[in-house]
Scaffold this active site. Structure first.
Site, mmCIF file in Angstrom:
data_model
loop_
_atom_site.group_PDB
_atom_site.id
_atom_site.type_symbol
_atom_site.label_atom_id
_atom_site.label_comp_id
_atom_site.label_asym_id
_atom_site.label_seq_id
_atom_site.Cartn_x
_atom_site.Cartn_y
_atom_site.Cartn_z
ATOM 1 N N ARG A 104 29.110 -43.372 -56.241
ATOM 2 C CA ARG A 104 29.456 -43.875 -54.904
ATOM 3 C C ARG A 104 28.337 -44.769 -54.412
ATOM 4 O O ARG A 104 27.164 -44.421 -54.527
ATOM 5 C CB ARG A 104 29.580 -42.712 -53.908
ATOM 6 C CG ARG A 104 30.715 -41.808 -54.138
ATOM 7 C CD ARG A 104 31.026 -40.975 -52.913
ATOM 8 N NE ARG A 104 29.910 -40.221 -52.350
ATOM 9 C CZ ARG A 104 30.033 -39.418 -51.306
ATOM 10 N NH1 ARG A 104 31.208 -39.287 -50.700
ATOM 11 N NH2 ARG A 104 29.003 -38.752 -50.848
ATOM 12 N N THR A 108 28.565 -47.738 -48.422
ATOM 13 C CA THR A 108 30.002 -47.921 -48.171
ATOM 14 C C THR A 108 30.834 -46.717 -48.614
ATOM 15 O O THR A 108 31.997 -46.597 -48.229
ATOM 16 C CB THR A 108 30.521 -49.144 -48.957
ATOM 17 O OG1 THR A 108 30.395 -48.853 -50.360
ATOM 18 C CG2 THR A 108 29.737 -50.406 -48.620
ATOM 19 N N ASP A 200 24.288 -32.359 -52.911
ATOM 20 C CA ASP A 200 24.625 -33.361 -53.933
ATOM 21 C C ASP A 200 24.702 -32.669 -55.295
ATOM 22 O O ASP A 200 23.688 -32.237 -55.854
ATOM 23 C CB ASP A 200 23.549 -34.458 -53.941
ATOM 24 C CG ASP A 200 23.960 -35.618 -54.833
ATOM 25 O OD1 ASP A 200 24.231 -35.388 -56.029
ATOM 26 O OD2 ASP A 200 24.046 -36.751 -54.336
HETATM 27 C C1 PRP Z 1 29.657 -37.439 -56.449
HETATM 28 C C2 PRP Z 1 30.642 -36.468 -57.070
HETATM 29 C C3 PRP Z 1 31.902 -37.280 -57.151
HETATM 30 C C4 PRP Z 1 31.810 -38.150 -55.923
HETATM 31 C C5 PRP Z 1 32.732 -37.609 -54.878
HETATM 32 O O1 PRP Z 1 29.163 -38.323 -57.400
HETATM 33 O O2 PRP Z 1 30.226 -35.955 -58.288
HETATM 34 O O3 PRP Z 1 31.995 -38.080 -58.317
HETATM 35 O O4 PRP Z 1 30.452 -38.091 -55.468
HETATM 36 O O5 PRP Z 1 32.731 -38.438 -53.776
HETATM 37 P P1 PRP Z 1 34.010 -39.274 -53.348
HETATM 38 O O6 PRP Z 1 35.181 -38.337 -53.425
HETATM 39 O O7 PRP Z 1 33.679 -39.676 -51.930
HETATM 40 O O8 PRP Z 1 34.151 -40.447 -54.244
HETATM 41 P P2 PRP Z 1 28.030 -39.396 -57.054
HETATM 42 O O9 PRP Z 1 28.654 -40.703 -56.713
HETATM 43 O O10 PRP Z 1 27.063 -38.823 -56.070
HETATM 44 O O11 PRP Z 1 27.341 -39.608 -58.461
HETATM 45 P P3 PRP Z 1 26.515 -38.566 -59.350
HETATM 46 O O12 PRP Z 1 27.501 -37.571 -59.884
HETATM 47 O O13 PRP Z 1 25.940 -39.425 -60.399
HETATM 48 O O14 PRP Z 1 25.469 -37.914 -58.486
HETATM 49 N N1 URA Z 2 29.255 -35.733 -53.705
HETATM 50 C C1 URA Z 2 28.435 -34.655 -53.748
HETATM 51 O O1 URA Z 2 27.733 -34.422 -54.752
HETATM 52 N N2 URA Z 2 28.408 -33.829 -52.683
HETATM 53 C C2 URA Z 2 29.161 -34.041 -51.594
HETATM 54 O O2 URA Z 2 29.095 -33.237 -50.649
HETATM 55 C C3 URA Z 2 29.999 -35.170 -51.557
HETATM 56 C C4 URA Z 2 30.025 -36.009 -52.642
#
Ligand code: PRP
Ligand code: URA
Length: 209
Positions: A104, A108, A200
């Site tokens: 993400r 945004t 996270d």
């Molecule tokens: C997190 C999570 C999902 C996403 C969910 O990943 O693992 O993929 O956010 O958010 P959304 O429903 O609003 O799209 P992140 O983008 O933080 O990446 P990461 O797993 O590499 O930390």
């Molecule tokens: N991605 C995460 O890892 N945690 C949240 O709470 C939302 C998105």
């Protein structure tokens, strides 16, 4: 129409409490993510492709239904989805594993795809997407679209925590996808984090914060 499967079980609630606790360290966090993925796998596999084989017991021959493991592909959404892979492969050691990298944008909250490596023959398989978090639903929608663009028709989404708006977004955009969720939380905060949530997931699995 989507099937939203809320996996309501005290053992999963028990383990989610460990994930939520800010004091839980990386090693235990990782183990519990795997354990919940394993428990959720039982639910997803109620719909698994099967075949009948003949087995010789010490006493007689018997016809037995088994899972067609080579008809299933799991696809973690990087990074956090990687944490669920061992939980599923503990149950299904022969499945192939594809990878979709989506992060993400922190401002945004829009999903940005940065890698994709899927098995050649994926279009005829039952594909189980793995991601512990379903927040805005943007990443899930983007990953599902990647699979559909490759011709996949049978898609299941396996999450641990979700919020109602994220589930609605995925359900509306992809009504043919079954979604399996361990727990539906209250809402998102202004930064797109799930409340009460667990923080996270990627950072807690990989110790990057
Ligand atoms: C997190 C999570 C999902 C996403 C969910 O990943 O693992 O993929 O956010 O958010 P959304 O429903 O609003 O799209 P992140 O983008 O933080 O990446 P990461 O797993 O590499 O930390
Ligand atoms: N991605 C995460 O890892 N945690 C949240 O709470 C939302 C998105």
């Amino acid at each position: 129409m989507n099937n939203i499967h809320l996996i309501n079980h005290i053992l999963i609630d028990h383990k989610i409490a460990i994930l939520r606790d800010e004091k839980t360290k990386c090693k235990q966090f990782r183990e519990v993510i795997e354990e919940i993925a394993m428990l959720e796998t039982l639910e997803v596999l109620k719909d698994a492709p099967t075949k009948t084989v003949t087995v010789k017991t010490p006493l007689e021959m018997v016809e037995q239904t088994i899972i067609k493991e080579n008809s299933i592909v799991i696809v973690p959404i990087l990074r956090a989805g990687l944490g669920m892979v061992n939980g599923v492969t503990a149950m299904l050691p022969a499945v192939k594993v594809g990878h979709i990298g989506i992060a993400r944008n922190e401002e945004t909250l829009e999903p940005v795809e940065y890698m994709c490596k899927l098995p050649q023959d994926i279009q005829d398989k039952m594909v189980i997407l793995l991601d512990p978090m379903l927040a805005t639903g943007g990443s899930a929608c983007a990953a599902i679209q990647v699979l559909k663009n490759r011709g996949v028709k049978n898609i299941k989404m396996l999450n641990i925590l979700a919020v109602p708006e994220g589930v609605e977004k995925v359900a509306k955009a992809h009504p043919d996808v079954d979604i399996y969720i361990a727990k539906i939380d209250r809402c998102l905060n202004e930064k797109g984090y799930i409340l009460p949530g667990l923080g996270d997931a990627g950072d807690r699995i990989f110790g990057t914060k």
